[in-house]
Design a protein around this motif. Sequence first.
Motif, PDB file in Angstrom:
ATOM      1  N   VAL A 220      42.951 -16.740 -12.112  1.00  0.00           N
ATOM      2  CA  VAL A 220      43.221 -16.686 -13.558  1.00  0.00           C
ATOM      3  C   VAL A 220      44.675 -16.312 -13.803  1.00  0.00           C
ATOM      4  CG1 VAL A 220      42.622 -15.538 -15.713  1.00  0.00           C
ATOM      5  CG2 VAL A 220      40.814 -16.113 -14.067  1.00  0.00           C
ATOM      6  N   ASP A 221      45.151 -15.275 -13.082  1.00  0.00           N
ATOM      7  CA  ASP A 221      46.550 -14.849 -13.251  1.00  0.00           C
ATOM      8  C   ASP A 221      47.517 -15.924 -12.768  1.00  0.00           C
ATOM      9  OD1 ASP A 221      45.672 -12.470 -14.263  1.00  0.00           O
ATOM     10  OD2 ASP A 221      45.868 -11.373 -12.365  1.00  0.00           O
ATOM     11  N   ALA A 222      47.178 -16.575 -11.642  1.00  0.00           N
ATOM     12  CA  ALA A 222      48.064 -17.608 -11.093  1.00  0.00           C
ATOM     13  C   ALA A 222      48.200 -18.776 -12.058  1.00  0.00           C
ATOM     14  CB  ALA A 222      47.534 -18.088  -9.744  1.00  0.00           C
TER      15      ALA A 222
ATOM     16  N   MET B  80      61.533 -20.610 -11.294  1.00  0.00           N
ATOM     17  CA  MET B  80      60.180 -20.078 -11.205  1.00  0.00           C
ATOM     18  C   MET B  80      59.738 -20.002  -9.749  1.00  0.00           C
ATOM     19  SD  MET B  80      56.549 -21.644 -12.442  1.00  0.00           S
ATOM     20  CE  MET B  80      56.357 -22.410 -10.852  1.00  0.00           C
ATOM     21  N   SER B  81      59.046 -18.899  -9.385  1.00  0.00           N
ATOM     22  CA  SER B  81      58.548 -18.743  -8.028  1.00  0.00           C
ATOM     23  C   SER B  81      57.484 -19.779  -7.743  1.00  0.00           C
ATOM     24  CB  SER B  81      57.965 -17.327  -7.855  1.00  0.00           C
ATOM     25  OG  SER B  81      57.283 -17.241  -6.626  1.00  0.00           O
ATOM     26  N   SER B  82      57.464 -20.235  -6.483  1.00  0.00           N
ATOM     27  CA  SER B  82      56.455 -21.220  -6.091  1.00  0.00           C
ATOM     28  C   SER B  82      55.153 -20.565  -5.654  1.00  0.00           C
ATOM     29  CB  SER B  82      56.997 -22.080  -4.934  1.00  0.00           C
ATOM     30  OG  SER B  82      57.267 -21.262  -3.799  1.00  0.00           O
ATOM     31  N   ALA B  83      55.111 -19.202  -5.647  1.00  0.00           N
ATOM     32  CA  ALA B  83      53.924 -18.494  -5.174  1.00  0.00           C
ATOM     33  C   ALA B  83      52.659 -18.873  -5.941  1.00  0.00           C
ATOM     34  CB  ALA B  83      54.156 -16.993  -5.225  1.00  0.00           C
ATOM     35  N   PRO B  84      52.661 -18.923  -7.293  1.00  0.00           N
ATOM     36  CA  PRO B  84      51.426 -19.301  -7.991  1.00  0.00           C
ATOM     37  C   PRO B  84      50.904 -20.671  -7.592  1.00  0.00           C
ATOM     38  CG  PRO B  84      53.002 -18.332  -9.518  1.00  0.00           C
ATOM     39  CD  PRO B  84      53.727 -18.561  -8.235  1.00  0.00           C
ATOM     40  N   VAL B  85      51.805 -21.622  -7.402  1.00  0.00           N
ATOM     41  CA  VAL B  85      51.385 -22.967  -7.003  1.00  0.00           C
ATOM     42  C   VAL B  85      50.756 -22.938  -5.620  1.00  0.00           C
ATOM     43  CG1 VAL B  85      52.144 -25.316  -6.523  1.00  0.00           C
ATOM     44  CG2 VAL B  85      53.147 -24.054  -8.413  1.00  0.00           C
TER      45      VAL B  85
END
Length: 336
Positions: free
Chosen positions: A144-146, A1-6
């Motif tokens: 919300v999306d993150a 999983m990408s760490s971008a949302p975090v």
Amino acid sequence: MSSAPVAVLVLLLTLSAVLLTSGAAKLRDARATQDAFVALRVPSVVPVGPSAAALPWAEIVLAVLLLVSPAAVAWLPAALVLLLMLAYTALIARALRFDESVSCSCFGSIGSHEVGPRTLGRNILLSVIAAIVLWYALQGGSAVDAFGELGAAGWWALLATAAAVAVALLVAAASSSAHSAERDVLQDAEIADYERQPIPYGVVHRLDGHPLTLVEAATSQARLVIALNANCGPCVRTGEKIDEWARRLHPVIGVIVVYPDEHAARGQTGHSPELSTYEPDWNVRRVFGLLPPSAVLLGADGFLAGGPVSGEDEVRDLVEAVFIELGAPPPEQPVS
């Protein structure tokens, strides 16, 4: 999983937490917020009263909108937050060029401190975070999306970050509380065992240009020396009480009001101009370590008789103690 949302959520939550903390602190101490407007010399086109009252609510609303706005409109609160942070940064950068020190109260009573390069650095960092959040929103992202993209690993990473921040804040708060308690104990000890020291060397100039040393000022009578700044809410409120204090202390104690420069001394309007003096190179406040509003009582015997103290309430308390020592009732406090 990408760490971008975090990563994005850490920035969003940081910005929201700062805004919520700032807004809540400003609501708790509305007077400090108005004082900050005066001290930072916010342009007169911005009305102090209404703006100081609306600002904390605006910060709280923006903090919430950063977290709940859908992707289609997430750019709007992000843009407003960036503009707000840039405005704060510009005011702080401008205040660093003032001749006198400024206390910004950027976080209400919990953030009341002298403005310096560290304050500017903090605001620049917050502006950078706000810019990244706006860039993310303009790419179609939102909190919300993150949150929706987080998997189990992402939630664990976010919770671990939040826990680390919480522990750091708790440690800092405990350290601050310990220092505060230690300072209170030391102050109580100093009050109980006040050792009178000789009046140190310091010189002020009257508005007619004549210099006067502190020792010379206290030769004929005891003197209450009050240090004020021109653009400072607590100083203005203190200055408005000085004429009454001087009238009631006369002829036992004389009052001298010290400003950092001649322009400030001549420009004051809160009290009688004959009480005003100014100090070359801030020598008086430097020798006593004063942060206006502040005061020190000089005895006619050449020794300090009270203080020095700094702070609006502390100056008032010193004056009230002097009234009690003289056998006079303390000045009546306004009904709030």
